[in-house]
Design a protein around this motif. Structure first.
Motif, PDB file in Angstrom:
ATOM      1  N   PRO A  87      51.823  44.027  53.168  1.00 50.94           N
ATOM      2  CA  PRO A  87      52.007  45.812  52.962  1.00 50.94           C
ATOM      3  C   PRO A  87      50.352  46.006  51.589  1.00 50.94           C
ATOM      4  N   SER A  88      50.241  47.171  51.216  1.00 50.95           N
ATOM      5  CA  SER A  88      48.824  46.928  50.842  1.00 50.95           C
ATOM      6  C   SER A  88      48.386  46.683  49.948  1.00 50.95           C
ATOM      7  N   GLN A  89      48.650  45.131  48.824  1.00 50.05           N
ATOM      8  CA  GLN A  89      47.861  44.762  47.887  1.00 50.05           C
ATOM      9  C   GLN A  89      47.256  43.866  48.474  1.00 50.05           C
ATOM     10  N   PRO A  90      47.615  42.985  49.236  1.00 48.33           N
ATOM     11  CA  PRO A  90      46.414  41.920  49.813  1.00 48.33           C
ATOM     12  C   PRO A  90      45.350  42.642  50.362  1.00 48.33           C
ATOM     13  N   ASN A  91      45.773  43.822  51.439  1.00 55.62           N
ATOM     14  CA  ASN A  91      44.271  44.292  51.894  1.00 55.62           C
ATOM     15  C   ASN A  91      43.745  44.565  50.799  1.00 55.62           C
ATOM     16  N   TYR A  92      43.810  45.207  49.879  1.00 55.07           N
ATOM     17  CA  TYR A  92      42.955  45.208  48.465  1.00 55.07           C
ATOM     18  C   TYR A  92      42.017  44.359  47.986  1.00 55.07           C
ATOM     19  N   ILE A  93      43.084  42.841  47.897  1.00 57.21           N
ATOM     20  CA  ILE A  93      42.560  41.692  47.335  1.00 57.21           C
ATOM     21  C   ILE A  93      41.768  41.583  48.737  1.00 57.21           C
ATOM     22  N   ALA A  94      41.741  40.845  50.044  1.00 53.89           N
ATOM     23  CA  ALA A  94      41.142  41.014  50.834  1.00 53.89           C
ATOM     24  C   ALA A  94      39.879  41.379  51.008  1.00 53.89           C
ATOM     25  N   LEU A  95      39.579  42.759  50.997  1.00 57.30           N
ATOM     26  CA  LEU A  95      37.691  43.083  50.906  1.00 57.30           C
ATOM     27  C   LEU A  95      37.438  42.989  49.879  1.00 57.30           C
ATOM     28  N   SER A  99      39.552  37.099  51.172  1.00 61.12           N
ATOM     29  CA  SER A  99      40.890  36.475  50.864  1.00 61.12           C
ATOM     30  C   SER A  99      42.291  37.119  50.885  1.00 61.12           C
ATOM     31  N   THR A 100      43.296  36.724  51.032  1.00 60.17           N
ATOM     32  CA  THR A 100      44.386  37.414  50.364  1.00 60.17           C
ATOM     33  C   THR A 100      44.486  36.885  49.283  1.00 60.17           C
ATOM     34  N   GLN A 101      44.276  35.377  49.125  1.00 59.64           N
ATOM     35  CA  GLN A 101      44.982  34.794  48.394  1.00 59.64           C
ATOM     36  C   GLN A 101      45.932  34.463  48.161  1.00 59.64           C
ATOM     37  N   GLY A 102      46.490  34.415  49.260  1.00 55.41           N
ATOM     38  CA  GLY A 102      48.110  34.548  49.878  1.00 55.41           C
ATOM     39  C   GLY A 102      48.808  35.132  49.106  1.00 55.41           C
ATOM     40  N   VAL A 103      49.225  36.203  48.770  1.00 53.16           N
ATOM     41  CA  VAL A 103      49.538  37.413  48.189  1.00 53.16           C
ATOM     42  C   VAL A 103      50.166  38.082  49.757  1.00 53.16           C
ATOM     43  N   THR A 104      51.502  37.995  49.848  1.00 49.76           N
ATOM     44  CA  THR A 104      51.998  38.854  50.488  1.00 49.76           C
ATOM     45  C   THR A 104      53.294  39.964  50.759  1.00 49.76           C
ATOM     46  N   ASN A 105      52.812  40.799  49.401  1.00 54.12           N
ATOM     47  CA  ASN A 105      54.383  41.215  48.827  1.00 54.12           C
ATOM     48  C   ASN A 105      53.082  42.488  47.530  1.00 54.12           C
ATOM     49  N   ASP A 106      53.818  43.457  46.870  1.00 52.10           N
ATOM     50  CA  ASP A 106      53.287  44.422  46.105  1.00 52.10           C
ATOM     51  C   ASP A 106      53.160  43.681  44.730  1.00 52.10           C
ATOM     52  N   ASP A 107      54.001  42.874  44.706  1.00 51.70           N
ATOM     53  CA  ASP A 107      54.128  42.364  43.187  1.00 51.70           C
ATOM     54  C   ASP A 107      52.980  42.432  42.218  1.00 51.70           C
ATOM     55  N   CYS A 108      53.112  42.287  41.030  1.00 51.69           N
ATOM     56  CA  CYS A 108      51.585  42.511  39.952  1.00 51.69           C
ATOM     57  C   CYS A 108      53.327  41.964  38.897  1.00 51.69           C
ATOM     58  N   PRO A 109      51.886  41.279  37.751  1.00 57.95           N
ATOM     59  CA  PRO A 109      50.106  41.335  37.918  1.00 57.95           C
ATOM     60  C   PRO A 109      50.230  39.553  38.904  1.00 57.95           C
ATOM     61  N   TRP A 155      40.720  44.453  41.584  1.00 58.12           N
ATOM     62  CA  TRP A 155      38.998  43.946  40.416  1.00 58.12           C
ATOM     63  C   TRP A 155      39.544  43.939  39.073  1.00 58.12           C
ATOM     64  N   VAL A 156      40.629  44.083  38.736  1.00 56.94           N
ATOM     65  CA  VAL A 156      41.502  43.503  37.665  1.00 56.94           C
ATOM     66  C   VAL A 156      42.145  42.655  38.074  1.00 56.94           C
ATOM     67  N   ASP A 157      42.183  41.867  38.888  1.00 55.14           N
ATOM     68  CA  ASP A 157      43.129  40.400  39.119  1.00 55.14           C
ATOM     69  C   ASP A 157      41.997  39.180  38.729  1.00 55.14           C
ATOM     70  N   PHE A 158      41.286  40.081  39.329  1.00 54.63           N
ATOM     71  CA  PHE A 158      39.739  38.209  38.419  1.00 54.63           C
ATOM     72  C   PHE A 158      38.806  38.253  37.883  1.00 54.63           C
TER      73      PHE A 158
END
Length: 288
Positions: A87-95, A99-109, A155-158
């Protein structure tokens, strides 16, 4: 013999003169070389990237999104632009990180210490800020508040991106010369088209970033308009447009994805390619 040589020279001169007249009549001169693509990405003073939500490229048409179409007519539009996944979140992380950093969902944080565009820019003496609409306060790390969602704020994830780089969209400067080198913009859950109509996002883009788009053309700057993913189809083809200085207006069929966009931004500032961006080439055929 001498007479024959003189006659041959005269005929050659006549042929050259006639060829020149033909070229001039057609509006072409022999001295005019064909247009060449730039070998590198321009070093822009500012790049602003805005990401919208969950719409296929086929949905962003002149009838449904007139301002998106207007911007496309002013810049370079990529007819074969694709997201990385769903879904959405891994695309934001990839751009943002290659890398999607292994994320496959929209879970937070989510929290990462890996390389990313913001940290790269800062290490190179450049600047970065991410502007999130409806975020309650600068530096906010919560998962949601009103129409704000952290899953659209990569960006807040890093941990290597300072809290000062995570700010409210309300702080986006009216004086565009005060923008950081690279800015990412996330409209809220309505204005990004996630919860509201294409028309809503179309109006938001016109009201909020047309001023920057027009300014960028004469101030060595660039606006990138793109989407996180399509409307959950297997194809995952999305609308992507570049508008600004040094852009050759047109439609381009070269296949690109989020990693290509990241690689292009990195190339503008001489940054090494991150992750999946290392496996693609920067976009170079759209620059004057």
């Amino acid at each position: 013999m001498i007479l024959a040589r003189m006659l041959g020279m005269s005929l050659r001169r006549t042929g050259i003169a006639l060829a020149s007249l033909v070229l001039l009549a057609s509006g072409v001169t022999a001295a005019s070389p064909p247009a060449q693509a730039a070998a590198t990405v321009p070093a822009f003073d500012h790049i602003v990237l805005v990401m919208f939500e969950n719409k296929a490229a086929s949905q962003i048409t002149a009838s449904s999104a007139s301002y998106f179409a207007s911007l496309a007519a002013q810049g370079a539009t990529f007819t074969q632009s694709y997201a990385i996944t769903h879904p959405s979140q891994p695309n934001y992380i990839a751009l943002f990180s290659g890398s999607t950093q292994g994320v496959t969902n929209d879970d937070c944080p989510k929290t990462f210490t890996t390389g990313n565009l913001g940290a790269q820019l800062i290490a190179a003496g450049r600047t970065f800020k991410g502007y999130s609409e409806a975020m309650p306060s600068d530096g906010y790390t919560g998962c949601s508040s009103g129409t704000y969602r952290r899953k659209h704020n990569s960006w807040v994830d890093f941990s290597t991106v300072p809290a000062a780089g995570n700010v409210r969209y309300s702080t986006f400067p009216a004086d565009y010369s005060q923008l950081p080198t690279v800015s990412f913009v996330s409209p809220d859950m309505c204005n990004d088209m996630h919860d509201c109509s294409i028309a809503t996002g179309n109006t938001w883009l016109k009201n909020n970033l047309d001023g920057y788009a027009q300014w960028a053309k004469t101030h060595n700057s660039l606006l990138i308009v793109t989407f996180d993913e399509d409307n959950y189809l297997a194809l995952n083809r999305i609308h992507t447009t570049f508008v600004g200085a040094n852009v050759k207006v047109g439609s381009y069929s070269t296949k690109i994805n989020h990693y290509t966009v990241l690689r292009t931004i990195e190339a503008a500032y001489g940054l090494p390619a991150l992750g999946g961006a290392a496996g693609v080439s920067p976009i170079t055929d759209v620059w004057q």
